[in-house]
Write a protein that holds these residues in place. Structure first.
Motif, PDB file in Angstrom:
ATOM      1  N   ARG A  48      -1.204  -4.953 -39.501  1.00  0.00           N
ATOM      2  CA  ARG A  48      -2.262  -4.242 -39.991  1.00  0.00           C
ATOM      3  C   ARG A  48      -3.597  -4.656 -39.181  1.00  0.00           C
ATOM      4  N   LEU A  49      -4.216  -3.592 -38.500  1.00  0.00           N
ATOM      5  CA  LEU A  49      -5.685  -3.837 -37.676  1.00  0.00           C
ATOM      6  C   LEU A  49      -6.769  -3.083 -38.055  1.00  0.00           C
ATOM      7  N   THR A  50      -7.549  -3.805 -38.427  1.00  0.00           N
ATOM      8  CA  THR A  50      -9.016  -2.964 -39.067  1.00  0.00           C
ATOM      9  C   THR A  50     -10.047  -3.110 -37.929  1.00  0.00           C
ATOM     10  N   ILE A  51     -10.436  -1.916 -37.298  1.00  0.00           N
ATOM     11  CA  ILE A  51     -11.199  -1.545 -36.393  1.00  0.00           C
ATOM     12  C   ILE A  51     -12.595  -1.482 -36.904  1.00  0.00           C
ATOM     13  N   VAL A  52     -13.679  -2.163 -36.654  1.00  0.00           N
ATOM     14  CA  VAL A  52     -14.925  -1.961 -37.088  1.00  0.00           C
ATOM     15  C   VAL A  52     -16.091  -1.888 -35.868  1.00  0.00           C
ATOM     16  N   ASP A  53     -17.069  -1.255 -36.157  1.00  0.00           N
ATOM     17  CA  ASP A  53     -18.123  -1.143 -35.268  1.00  0.00           C
ATOM     18  C   ASP A  53     -19.019  -2.348 -35.260  1.00  0.00           C
ATOM     19  N   GLY A 108       1.240   4.453 -30.883  1.00  0.00           N
ATOM     20  CA  GLY A 108      -0.250   4.548 -31.163  1.00  0.00           C
ATOM     21  C   GLY A 108      -0.527   5.096 -32.864  1.00  0.00           C
ATOM     22  N   GLN A 109      -1.406   4.810 -33.335  1.00  0.00           N
ATOM     23  CA  GLN A 109      -1.881   5.348 -34.458  1.00  0.00           C
ATOM     24  C   GLN A 109      -3.364   5.435 -34.491  1.00  0.00           C
ATOM     25  N   PHE A 110      -3.790   6.523 -35.485  1.00  0.00           N
ATOM     26  CA  PHE A 110      -5.067   6.607 -35.553  1.00  0.00           C
ATOM     27  C   PHE A 110      -5.633   5.993 -36.787  1.00  0.00           C
ATOM     28  N   THR A 111      -6.912   5.356 -36.569  1.00  0.00           N
ATOM     29  CA  THR A 111      -7.593   4.709 -37.576  1.00  0.00           C
ATOM     30  C   THR A 111      -8.034   5.647 -38.856  1.00  0.00           C
ATOM     31  N   ASP A 112      -7.650   5.313 -40.046  1.00  0.00           N
ATOM     32  CA  ASP A 112      -7.800   5.965 -41.166  1.00  0.00           C
ATOM     33  C   ASP A 112      -9.520   5.830 -41.583  1.00  0.00           C
ATOM     34  N   LYS A 113      -9.743   6.273 -42.735  1.00  0.00           N
ATOM     35  CA  LYS A 113     -11.335   6.154 -43.460  1.00  0.00           C
ATOM     36  C   LYS A 113     -11.889   4.957 -43.244  1.00  0.00           C
ATOM     37  N   ASN A 114     -10.860   3.977 -43.454  1.00  0.00           N
ATOM     38  CA  ASN A 114     -11.225   2.501 -43.658  1.00  0.00           C
ATOM     39  C   ASN A 114     -11.138   1.844 -42.397  1.00  0.00           C
ATOM     40  N   GLY A 115     -10.816   2.739 -41.228  1.00  0.00           N
ATOM     41  CA  GLY A 115     -10.689   1.886 -39.717  1.00  0.00           C
ATOM     42  C   GLY A 115      -9.467   1.092 -39.720  1.00  0.00           C
ATOM     43  N   ILE A 116      -8.489   1.462 -40.468  1.00  0.00           N
ATOM     44  CA  ILE A 116      -7.146   0.604 -40.448  1.00  0.00           C
ATOM     45  C   ILE A 116      -5.865   1.766 -39.664  1.00  0.00           C
ATOM     46  N   VAL A 117      -5.223   0.800 -39.140  1.00  0.00           N
ATOM     47  CA  VAL A 117      -4.049   1.448 -38.566  1.00  0.00           C
ATOM     48  C   VAL A 117      -2.711   0.404 -38.886  1.00  0.00           C
ATOM     49  N   SER A 198      -8.780 -14.191 -31.321  1.00  0.00           N
ATOM     50  CA  SER A 198      -7.689 -12.988 -31.252  1.00  0.00           C
ATOM     51  C   SER A 198      -6.470 -13.383 -31.990  1.00  0.00           C
ATOM     52  N   THR A 199      -6.346 -14.408 -32.613  1.00  0.00           N
ATOM     53  CA  THR A 199      -5.383 -14.826 -33.298  1.00  0.00           C
ATOM     54  C   THR A 199      -4.930 -14.439 -34.602  1.00  0.00           C
ATOM     55  N   LEU A 200      -3.799 -13.777 -34.929  1.00  0.00           N
ATOM     56  CA  LEU A 200      -3.588 -13.023 -36.109  1.00  0.00           C
ATOM     57  C   LEU A 200      -3.513 -13.992 -37.386  1.00  0.00           C
ATOM     58  N   ASN A 201      -3.659 -13.491 -38.578  1.00  0.00           N
ATOM     59  CA  ASN A 201      -3.365 -14.091 -39.588  1.00  0.00           C
ATOM     60  C   ASN A 201      -1.888 -13.459 -40.099  1.00  0.00           C
ATOM     61  N   VAL A 202      -0.988 -14.515 -40.203  1.00  0.00           N
ATOM     62  CA  VAL A 202       0.248 -14.002 -40.397  1.00  0.00           C
ATOM     63  C   VAL A 202       0.770 -15.043 -41.527  1.00  0.00           C
ATOM     64  N   HIS A 203       1.631 -14.089 -42.428  1.00  0.00           N
ATOM     65  CA  HIS A 203       2.246 -14.559 -43.556  1.00  0.00           C
ATOM     66  C   HIS A 203       3.843 -14.139 -43.798  1.00  0.00           C
ATOM     67  N   THR A 204       4.635 -14.709 -44.142  1.00  0.00           N
ATOM     68  CA  THR A 204       5.868 -14.506 -44.531  1.00  0.00           C
ATOM     69  C   THR A 204       6.064 -13.268 -45.626  1.00  0.00           C
ATOM     70  N   LEU A 205       6.963 -12.379 -45.484  1.00  0.00           N
ATOM     71  CA  LEU A 205       6.900 -11.354 -46.633  1.00  0.00           C
ATOM     72  C   LEU A 205       7.686 -11.760 -47.875  1.00  0.00           C
ATOM     73  N   SER A 206       8.476 -12.497 -47.626  1.00  0.00           N
ATOM     74  CA  SER A 206       8.959 -13.310 -48.785  1.00  0.00           C
ATOM     75  C   SER A 206       8.537 -14.610 -48.955  1.00  0.00           C
ATOM     76  N   TYR A 214       7.473 -10.715 -41.250  1.00  0.00           N
ATOM     77  CA  TYR A 214       6.208 -11.603 -41.379  1.00  0.00           C
ATOM     78  C   TYR A 214       5.246 -10.131 -41.510  1.00  0.00           C
ATOM     79  N   PHE A 215       3.884 -10.258 -42.103  1.00  0.00           N
ATOM     80  CA  PHE A 215       2.905  -9.475 -42.241  1.00  0.00           C
ATOM     81  C   PHE A 215       1.716 -10.249 -41.626  1.00  0.00           C
ATOM     82  N   GLY A 216       1.109  -9.461 -40.347  1.00  0.00           N
ATOM     83  CA  GLY A 216       0.130  -9.733 -39.368  1.00  0.00           C
ATOM     84  C   GLY A 216      -1.133  -9.009 -39.670  1.00  0.00           C
ATOM     85  N   HIS A 217      -2.356  -9.580 -39.882  1.00  0.00           N
ATOM     86  CA  HIS A 217      -3.551  -8.789 -39.820  1.00  0.00           C
ATOM     87  C   HIS A 217      -4.503  -9.411 -39.190  1.00  0.00           C
TER      88      HIS A 217
END
Length: 241
Positions: A48-53, A108-117, A198-206, A214-217
C-alpha cells in the motif's frame, strides 16, 4: 511605504521523498492492474502506497503509480534470460537489450481519493550488486488518454527492513543462489540516494510466521509540478511494451 522584502516560497509541509534512478529494466507496459504477480513463486506481499503533495500535505488523487521488481530468483520480466547472478551496469534505461515479452511483476494503479494505491505481488528477490528493492514511478494525469501520459513527477525505489528480508531469503523459492544480496547499507543507491527514507514499513500478515506473506506500506511525498529527469518523455517512445 512599499515593502520590497523578497517573498520566500512556502516551506514544504511534508517531507519530499528522495528520487532514485529508474534502472535498466524500465518498460512502459501499459498494464493497469492490482495483482501483478502472474503466478510467480514467492512469499506474498500486499503493498500500500500513499501519495501526498509535499507542499500541501494533501493526497494526490488520480495519479498513475507504476511499480516493477524482480522475481524470487532476481529476474525481471522482459529480461528473464539475463543472469541475475552476474553483476551488470544498473544505471541507464535501455542499457541492457530485452530478451522476452514477459510482463510478470509489473503494473500500475490510479490513486484513490485518499492518494492510495494497492498492489498484490510477491516479496522481491535480488540480483547481483543490489539490495532488495521495488521501483516506483508516479505520473500526473493531465488528459484523458492516461496510457499515453508522460508527465513523470517522481521516480524512486523502495527498500525492505533487513530482518524481514533475511527471513524471506531463507524460504525455498529464494535459496540456492550463486551470489549473496547486498545489505541496504552496502547498496550504493540506498546509501547515496536517500534509501533510509525510502524503506517500507513491513509486517507479517499472520502473527507467528511469514508463510501467509507480508504487508508493506509507506507514504511518498512528491512535488506535483516537478518533471523528473530520471524518466524522460523520449524514454516512453523507446521503451513502450
Amino acid at each position: 511605504m512599499e515593502d520590497n522584502t523578497p517573498i520566500s516560497p512556502a516551506p514544504a509541509v511534508y517531507l519530499l521523498s528522495p528520487e532514485q534512478i529508474a534502472g535498466p529494466y524500465f518498460r512502459n507496459a501499459k498494464l493497469i492492474r492490482r495483482n501483478i504477480s502472474e503466478g510467480m513463486d514467492g512469499i506474498p506481499l500486499v503493498l500500500r502506497l500513499t501519495i501526498v503533495d509535499a507542499m500541501t500535505g494533501q493526497p494526490v488523487t488520480d495519479a498513475l503509480v507504476d511499480i516493477w521488481h524482480c522475481n524470487a530468483r532476481g529476474a525481471y520480466s522482459g529480461w528473464s534470460k539475463v543472469n541475475p547472478d552476474t553483476e551488470i551496469d544498473v544505471d541507464d534505461i535501455g542499457s541492457i537489450p530485452r530478451t522476452d515479452d514477459d510482463t510478470y511483476l509489473r503494473g500500475g494503479q490510479f490513486t484513490d481519493k485518499n492518494g492510495i494505491v494497492r498492489f498484490t505481488t510477491i516479496y522481491p528477490g535480488f540480483y547481483a550488486g543490489r539490495a532488495l528493492h521495488i521501483h516506483v514511478v508516479v505520473r500526473i494525469m493531465e488528459g484523458n488518454n492516461y496510457l499515453e501520459e508522460r508527465h513523470v513527477a517522481w521516480v524512486g525505489q523502495l527498500y525492505f527492513p533487513e530482518v524481514a528480508s533475511r527471513s524471506v531469503l531463507n524460504a525455498k523459492e529464494y535459496r540456492g543462489r550463486a551470489v549473496s544480496p547486498l545489505t541496504n547499507d552496502q547498496d550504493f543507491f540506498y546509501e547515496n540516494m536517500g534509501g533510509e527514507a525510502s524503506t517500507l514499513n513491513v509486517h507479517t500478515l499472520s502473527r507467528d510466521s511469514n508463510i501467509d506473506g507480508y504487508f508493506g506500506h509507506t507514504t511518498i511525498g512528491i512535488d506535483t509540478f516537478a518533471v523528473s529527469t530520471q524518466i524522460k518523455p523520449e524514454d516512453f517512445d523507446k521503451h513502450t511494451v
